[in-house]
Design a protein around this motif. Structure first.
Motif, PDB file in Angstrom:
ATOM      1  N   VAL A 183      48.288  44.788  30.522  1.00  0.00           N
ATOM      2  CA  VAL A 183      48.083  45.641  31.703  1.00  0.00           C
ATOM      3  C   VAL A 183      46.779  45.237  32.380  1.00  0.00           C
ATOM      4  CG1 VAL A 183      47.780  48.016  32.501  1.00  0.00           C
ATOM      5  CG2 VAL A 183      49.280  47.533  30.559  1.00  0.00           C
ATOM      6  N   LEU A 184      46.892  44.887  33.655  1.00  0.00           N
ATOM      7  CA  LEU A 184      45.695  44.552  34.436  1.00  0.00           C
ATOM      8  C   LEU A 184      45.353  45.739  35.332  1.00  0.00           C
ATOM      9  CD1 LEU A 184      43.562  42.509  35.658  1.00  0.00           C
ATOM     10  CD2 LEU A 184      45.343  41.853  37.258  1.00  0.00           C
ATOM     11  N   ARG A 185      44.147  46.290  35.141  1.00  0.00           N
ATOM     12  CA  ARG A 185      43.704  47.388  36.014  1.00  0.00           C
ATOM     13  C   ARG A 185      42.585  46.870  36.883  1.00  0.00           C
ATOM     14  NH1 ARG A 185      43.041  49.988  31.466  1.00  0.00           N
ATOM     15  NH2 ARG A 185      44.998  50.717  30.673  1.00  0.00           N
ATOM     16  N   ALA A 186      42.888  46.734  38.188  1.00  0.00           N
ATOM     17  CA  ALA A 186      41.863  46.243  39.106  1.00  0.00           C
ATOM     18  C   ALA A 186      41.583  47.342  40.114  1.00  0.00           C
ATOM     19  CB  ALA A 186      42.353  44.994  39.804  1.00  0.00           C
ATOM     20  N   THR A 187      40.333  47.787  40.184  1.00  0.00           N
ATOM     21  CA  THR A 187      40.020  48.844  41.138  1.00  0.00           C
ATOM     22  C   THR A 187      39.122  48.292  42.244  1.00  0.00           C
ATOM     23  OG1 THR A 187      38.328  49.516  39.578  1.00  0.00           O
ATOM     24  CG2 THR A 187      40.289  50.873  39.657  1.00  0.00           C
ATOM     25  N   GLY A 188      39.128  48.972  43.373  1.00  0.00           N
ATOM     26  CA  GLY A 188      38.313  48.518  44.502  1.00  0.00           C
ATOM     27  C   GLY A 188      39.101  47.596  45.397  1.00  0.00           C
ATOM     28  N   GLU A 189      38.448  47.240  46.495  1.00  0.00           N
ATOM     29  CA  GLU A 189      39.120  46.391  47.481  1.00  0.00           C
ATOM     30  C   GLU A 189      39.191  44.951  46.972  1.00  0.00           C
ATOM     31  OE1 GLU A 189      38.322  45.126  52.021  1.00  0.00           O
ATOM     32  OE2 GLU A 189      37.370  46.990  51.337  1.00  0.00           O
ATOM     33  N   GLU A 190      40.349  44.333  47.129  1.00  0.00           N
ATOM     34  CA  GLU A 190      40.498  42.962  46.644  1.00  0.00           C
ATOM     35  C   GLU A 190      39.803  42.007  47.601  1.00  0.00           C
ATOM     36  OE1 GLU A 190      44.349  42.421  44.983  1.00  0.00           O
ATOM     37  OE2 GLU A 190      44.237  40.238  45.242  1.00  0.00           O
ATOM     38  N   ARG A 191      38.892  41.188  47.087  1.00  0.00           N
ATOM     39  CA  ARG A 191      38.211  40.243  47.969  1.00  0.00           C
ATOM     40  C   ARG A 191      37.872  38.955  47.227  1.00  0.00           C
ATOM     41  NH1 ARG A 191      32.410  39.805  47.808  1.00  0.00           N
ATOM     42  NH2 ARG A 191      31.391  41.412  46.560  1.00  0.00           N
ATOM     43  N   ARG A 192      37.371  37.972  47.983  1.00  0.00           N
ATOM     44  CA  ARG A 192      37.019  36.692  47.370  1.00  0.00           C
ATOM     45  C   ARG A 192      35.565  36.698  46.917  1.00  0.00           C
ATOM     46  NH1 ARG A 192      40.532  32.291  48.023  1.00  0.00           N
ATOM     47  NH2 ARG A 192      39.290  31.582  46.261  1.00  0.00           N
ATOM     48  N   TYR A 193      35.293  35.939  45.840  1.00  0.00           N
ATOM     49  CA  TYR A 193      33.921  35.740  45.376  1.00  0.00           C
ATOM     50  C   TYR A 193      33.667  34.241  45.411  1.00  0.00           C
ATOM     51  CZ  TYR A 193      34.765  40.463  43.767  1.00  0.00           C
ATOM     52  OH  TYR A 193      35.085  41.794  43.722  1.00  0.00           O
ATOM     53  N   SER A 194      32.430  33.830  45.089  1.00  0.00           N
ATOM     54  CA  SER A 194      32.143  32.394  45.111  1.00  0.00           C
ATOM     55  C   SER A 194      33.027  31.694  44.083  1.00  0.00           C
ATOM     56  CB  SER A 194      30.670  32.148  44.805  1.00  0.00           C
ATOM     57  OG  SER A 194      30.423  32.472  43.457  1.00  0.00           O
ATOM     58  N   SER A 195      33.243  30.410  44.315  1.00  0.00           N
ATOM     59  CA  SER A 195      34.113  29.651  43.421  1.00  0.00           C
ATOM     60  C   SER A 195      33.568  29.669  41.984  1.00  0.00           C
ATOM     61  CB  SER A 195      34.206  28.232  43.978  1.00  0.00           C
ATOM     62  OG  SER A 195      34.713  27.385  43.039  1.00  0.00           O
ATOM     63  N   LYS A 196      32.213  29.639  41.860  1.00  0.00           N
ATOM     64  CA  LYS A 196      31.596  29.660  40.522  1.00  0.00           C
ATOM     65  C   LYS A 196      31.954  30.945  39.778  1.00  0.00           C
ATOM     66  CE  LYS A 196      27.547  26.766  40.471  1.00  0.00           C
ATOM     67  NZ  LYS A 196      26.125  26.668  40.635  1.00  0.00           N
ATOM     68  N   ILE A 197      31.848  32.077  40.487  1.00  0.00           N
ATOM     69  CA  ILE A 197      32.154  33.363  39.853  1.00  0.00           C
ATOM     70  C   ILE A 197      33.638  33.443  39.486  1.00  0.00           C
ATOM     71  CG2 ILE A 197      32.361  35.861  40.317  1.00  0.00           C
ATOM     72  CD1 ILE A 197      29.687  35.807  41.623  1.00  0.00           C
ATOM     73  N   GLU A 198      34.487  33.039  40.427  1.00  0.00           N
ATOM     74  CA  GLU A 198      35.928  33.145  40.162  1.00  0.00           C
ATOM     75  C   GLU A 198      36.340  32.248  39.000  1.00  0.00           C
ATOM     76  OE1 GLU A 198      37.949  32.611  43.945  1.00  0.00           O
ATOM     77  OE2 GLU A 198      37.676  34.733  44.384  1.00  0.00           O
ATOM     78  N   THR A 199      35.805  31.020  38.979  1.00  0.00           N
ATOM     79  CA  THR A 199      36.153  30.098  37.891  1.00  0.00           C
ATOM     80  C   THR A 199      35.637  30.642  36.559  1.00  0.00           C
ATOM     81  OG1 THR A 199      36.017  28.243  39.399  1.00  0.00           O
ATOM     82  CG2 THR A 199      35.920  27.707  37.081  1.00  0.00           C
TER      83      THR A 199
END
Ligand SMILES: Nc1ncnc2c1ncn2[C@@H]1O[C@H](COP(=O)(O)OP(=O)(O)O)[C@@H](O)[C@H]1O
Ligand SMILES: [Mg+2]
Length: 246
Positions: A133-149
């Motif tokens: 189960v994935l619980r994601a709260t808040g508005e979905e947005r992009r982060y820097s490539s370093k953070i996402e990776t």
């Protein structure tokens, strides 16, 4: 044993260095690790795209060609053989796509961390039969490539560890922003382990690598585990420097 060897090796390296030199060495090591991880991700991205767009597309074209041949009158023997060949081509295409996604999903670069995690979870559930189960709260947005990776790789390692060692059929992943920090928590209620005396069943680099990756972007990694009561891996990444989507 491994940690003892590493400790004594670093003791030998550091014994003749001044405090300043030690610090300099540590920052150099940090920069090098960051470069290596970035180069590894770039290479994975290249191989993944090549597999998807090269071999993957060729096999896809083969299947389209086979579909056309299938319309022609064929003897029973030949048709039986033909169906087998088509099945093999379809399996090869699935395998190539699977490897490409495992190397580095293009959704991570094209759509961001959450869509990439969702498709990883889908594949993970099919592979290991663990309801996640994935619980994601808040508005979905992009982060820097370093953070996402970083978050993607940590989540991947934590989930695969849970699948391999926790003996579970359920897993939870939480993703949220709080106080200018991005949080990711992977929690299972399985076997757990003794943090003071970890019995390493594989290479033992996973937990170390997770912490290393988090530290490189000024984040922290907390591991909470109790034998018989499960494991929680929590990553916090500061977001103050997040000014653009690069
Ligand atoms: N979710 C988990 N549940 C139970 N044990 C775990 C879990 N995660 C890690 N471990 C234990 O910690 C050890 C070290 O994990 P890791 O550093 O990822 O190395 P590896 O996966 O190569 O063994 C594992 O071998 C396992 O014994
Ligand atoms: Mg591991």
């Amino acid at each position: 044993m491994r940690e003892k060897t590493l400790t004594s090796l670093s003791e030998v390296i550091f014994q003749d260095l001044s405090e300043g030199e030690k610090q300099e060495y540590h920052s150099f090591q940090k920069v090098m690790t960051s470069y290596i991880l970035q180069a590894q991700e770039e290479e994975r991205k290249r191989v993944s795209r090549e597999l998807h767009d090269g071999v993957g597309q060729t096999i896809y074209s083969m299947i389209v060609g086979l579909n056309m041949i299938e319309q022609l009158p064929l003897s029973d023997d030949l048709r039986e053989h033909f169906i087998l060949v088509k099945e093999m081509a379809t399996q090869a295409l699935n395998e190539v796509r699977h490897i490409a996604v495992e190397l580095r999903p293009c959704s991570l670069d094209d759509w961001g961390i959450l869509p990439a995690l969702r498709s990883f979870i889908k594949q993970f559930e099919q592979t290991y039969g663990i309801v996640t189960v994935l619980r994601a709260t808040g508005e979905e947005r992009r982060y820097s490539s370093k953070i996402e990776t970083t978050l993607y790789r940590i989540c991947q390692e934590a989930m695969i560890n849970a699948a391999k060692y926790a003996n579970i059929d359920q897993l939870s992943v939480e993703f949220y922003e709080q106080n200018q920090q991005l949080h990711l928590v992977v929690a299972d209620q399985g076997r757990g382990f003794d943090l003071q005396n970890i019995e390493i069943k594989g290479t033992g680099l996973g937990l170390y690598g997770m912490r290393e990756r988090a530290t490189l972007i000024r984040g922290t990694l907390l591991i909470h585990s109790v034998p018989g009561h499960g494991t929680k891996i929590k990553v916090c990444i500061p977001l103050e420097d997040e000014v653009d989507n690069t």
